[in-house]
Scaffold this active site. Structure first.
Site, short mmCIF file in Angstrom:
data_model
loop_
_atom_site.label_atom_id
_atom_site.label_comp_id
_atom_site.label_asym_id
_atom_site.label_seq_id
_atom_site.Cartn_x
_atom_site.Cartn_y
_atom_site.Cartn_z
CB ALA A 66 -0.92 -0.01 1.23
NE ARG A 87 13.18 -1.03 -14.09
CZ ARG A 87 13.62 -0.25 -15.08
NH1 ARG A 87 14.83 -0.45 -15.58
NH2 ARG A 87 12.86 0.74 -15.56
CG ASN A 103 11.36 -3.10 -10.83
OD1 ASN A 103 11.12 -3.84 -11.77
ND2 ASN A 103 11.32 -1.79 -10.91
CG ASP A 135 2.24 -1.95 3.36
OD1 ASP A 135 2.38 -1.43 2.24
OD2 ASP A 135 3.20 -2.13 4.16
CG HIS A 193 10.54 -3.24 -16.31
ND1 HIS A 193 10.24 -2.19 -17.15
CD2 HIS A 193 10.49 -2.74 -15.04
CE1 HIS A 193 10.00 -1.12 -16.44
NE2 HIS A 193 10.15 -1.42 -15.16
CG ASN A 217 11.96 -5.91 -3.59
OD1 ASN A 217 11.80 -5.53 -2.42
ND2 ASN A 217 12.02 -5.06 -4.61
NE ARG A 263 15.09 1.40 -10.71
CZ ARG A 263 15.47 1.91 -11.89
NH1 ARG A 263 16.75 2.11 -12.15
NH2 ARG A 263 14.59 2.24 -12.78
CB ILE A 306 2.64 1.41 -7.13
CG1 ILE A 306 3.92 1.99 -7.75
CG2 ILE A 306 1.78 0.79 -8.22
CD1 ILE A 306 4.76 0.98 -8.49
N GLY A 307 0.64 1.27 -4.66
CA GLY A 307 -0.57 0.66 -4.09
C GLY A 307 -1.67 1.68 -3.85
O1 TXD Z 1 7.24 -1.25 -14.19
C1 TXD Z 1 7.47 -1.76 -13.07
N1 TXD Z 1 7.17 -3.05 -12.82
C2 TXD Z 1 8.09 -0.89 -11.98
C3 TXD Z 1 7.97 -1.54 -10.62
C4 TXD Z 1 7.63 0.50 -11.98
C5 TXD Z 1 7.80 1.28 -10.86
C6 TXD Z 1 8.10 0.70 -9.51
N2 TXD Z 1 8.48 -0.68 -9.54
C7 TXD Z 1 8.57 -1.41 -8.29
O2 TXD Z 1 7.31 -1.54 -7.63
C8 TXD Z 1 9.46 -0.76 -7.25
O3 TXD Z 1 10.83 -0.92 -7.57
C9 TXD Z 1 9.06 -1.54 -6.02
O4 TXD Z 1 9.70 -2.79 -6.01
C10 TXD Z 1 7.55 -1.76 -6.23
C11 TXD Z 1 6.68 -0.86 -5.43
O5 TXD Z 1 6.99 0.47 -5.69
P1 TXD Z 1 6.38 1.63 -4.74
O6 TXD Z 1 6.84 2.93 -5.27
O7 TXD Z 1 4.91 1.38 -4.50
O8 TXD Z 1 7.17 1.33 -3.38
P2 TXD Z 1 6.74 1.79 -1.88
O9 TXD Z 1 6.02 3.10 -1.93
O10 TXD Z 1 7.97 1.63 -1.04
O11 TXD Z 1 5.67 0.67 -1.46
C12 TXD Z 1 6.06 -0.64 -1.21
C13 TXD Z 1 5.22 -1.12 -0.03
C14 TXD Z 1 5.55 -0.38 1.28
O12 TXD Z 1 4.39 0.23 1.79
C15 TXD Z 1 6.08 -1.47 2.20
O13 TXD Z 1 5.70 -1.32 3.56
C16 TXD Z 1 5.41 -2.69 1.59
O14 TXD Z 1 5.50 -2.49 0.19
N3 TXD Z 1 6.09 -3.95 1.95
C17 TXD Z 1 5.42 -5.09 2.12
N4 TXD Z 1 4.09 -5.35 2.01
C18 TXD Z 1 3.75 -6.64 2.26
N5 TXD Z 1 4.62 -7.62 2.61
C19 TXD Z 1 5.94 -7.36 2.73
N6 TXD Z 1 6.81 -8.34 3.11
C20 TXD Z 1 6.39 -6.04 2.48
N7 TXD Z 1 7.62 -5.44 2.51
C21 TXD Z 1 7.41 -4.17 2.17
#
Ligand code: TXD
EC number: 1.1.1.37
Length: 317
Positions: A11, A89, A121, A34, A176, A96, A83, A14-15
């Site tokens: 959440a 990535r 990613n 989350d 990607h 991750n 990142r 992106i979430g």
């Molecule tokens: O095109 C694509 N696929 C990429 C993907 C485009 C942009 C971003 N890309 C990747 O998406 C980025 O490198 C990250 O690996 C993910 C999520 O990106 P976001 O910007 O949403 O990251 P945030 O804001 O840090 O959100 C990640 C959330 C954060 O609230 C953490 O508390 C939660 O993930 N989190 C978890 N949730 C559930 N379970 C576990 N274990 C966990 N660990 C962290």
């Protein structure tokens, strides 16, 4: 007919954007998950409180108990870490990888019939790990990357040609990452292929090459500007387009990371290719003919993904 249920694992940036777009498009009820405190519940409540203003009906909840995702029709996974400047990535692999194991277990137990869209990613290996560890059928587990990369390509082409983004189509294949393969031959303005537009004097090969390069580095450009975190509006919009095609059986033809079993001469790993997404999940993998150069670029991109998969396996997580 009962409302659809969409579970969002992660959440964060992106979430939260996913939940807002799903609400505005009234695609169904939303459960956010989350591990971090009350962020899922807080964002769900905040977005639901915008629903009377924008006129959409969607029940939204959030928490940190996987049981709440039970029966979800779609699960979109962003859990993990984004990142930071200077990180690739691939640097996210170790951080991750462990997260995907936890998420896979939660989905396997509570939403095994869902259509799963992975965003985390490094995408091509994270979606592969999610499918392998969850045991869900490969046609129901896909990665979101190509729709975003194509959208970036389309944005730059529309700016170059000074035409509506609605009339620009683009084709981006492969992993990607920096080795992604934007196919200019299959990218068009209103069906006119880019190579023809060069002949028509609309642009030059050099300018198109620069646009292809900017597309391949599109994520890094935003990471550098934001300094903390990575892109999230366009990634969220891209994943929602994939979810909508599944939920409404739209049969969209979209570039997605899918498991290849012989297509393009590749086996047992995920990479971005054009597919048809409908109520059956990935209903068809579209195999286009490559020129020699395109095949070399696609194979190079696949090699980069295969290396990530072997690095993942070496982690032993
Ligand atoms: O095109 C694509 N696929 C990429 C993907 C485009 C942009 C971003 N890309 C990747 O998406 C980025 O490198 C990250 O690996 C993910 C999520 O990106 P976001 O910007 O949403 O990251 P945030 O804001 O840090 O959100 C990640 C959330 C954060 O609230 C953490 O508390 C939660 O993930 N989190 C978890 N949730 C559930 N379970 C576990 N274990 C966990 N660990 C962290």
């Amino acid at each position: 007919m009962a409302r659809k249920k969409i579970a969002l694992i992660g959440a964060g940036n992106i979430g939260g954007t996913l939940a807002h777009l799903i609400g505005l498009k009234e695609l169904g009820d939303v459960v956010m998950f989350d591990v971090f405190g009350g962020v899922a519940a807080g964002k769900a409540l905040d977005i639901m409180q915008s629903s009377p203003v924008d006129g959409f009906d969607s029940h939204m909840t959030g928490g940190s108990d996987y049981a709440a995702i039970a029966g979800a029709d779609v699960v979109i996974v962003t859990a993990g870490f984004p990142r930071m400047p200077g990180m690739s990535r691939d640097d996210l692999l170790t951080k991750n990888a462990g997260v995907m194991g936890q998420v896979a277990e939660g989905i396997k137990q509570h939403a095994p019939d869902a259509f799963v869209i992975c965003i985390t990613n490094p995408l091509d290996v994270m979606v592969w790990a999610l499918q392998q560890k969850s045991g869900l059928p490969a046609n129901k587990v896909v990665g979101m990357a190509g729709v975003l990369d194509s959208a970036r390509f389309r944005t730059f082409l529309a700016e170059e040609f000074k035409v509506s983004v609605e009339d620009v189509t683009a084709f981006v294949l492969g992993g990607h990452g920096d080795t992604m393969v934007p196919l200019t031959r299959y990218s068009t303005v209103a069906g006119i292929p880019v190579p023809d537009l060069i002949k028509m004097g609309w642009t030059t090969q050099e300018r198109i090459d620069a646009i292809v390069n900017r597309t391949a580095n599109g994520g890094g450009e935003i990471v550098k500007l934001l300094e903390k975190g990575s892109a999230f509006y366009a990634p969220a919009a891209s994943a929602v387009a994939m979810a909508e095609s599944y939920l409404k059986d739209k049969k969209r033809v979209l570039p997605c990371a899918v498991m290849l079993n012989g297509e393009y001469g590749m086996n047992d790993f995920y990479v971005g290719v054009p597919v048809v997404i409908g109520a059956g999940g990935v209903e068809k993998i579209v195999e286009v003919e490559f020129t020699g150069d395109e095949k070399a670029a696609f194979d190079k991109s696949c090699d980069a993904v295969k290396k990530l998969v072997s690095d993942f396996k070496a982690l032993g997580v």
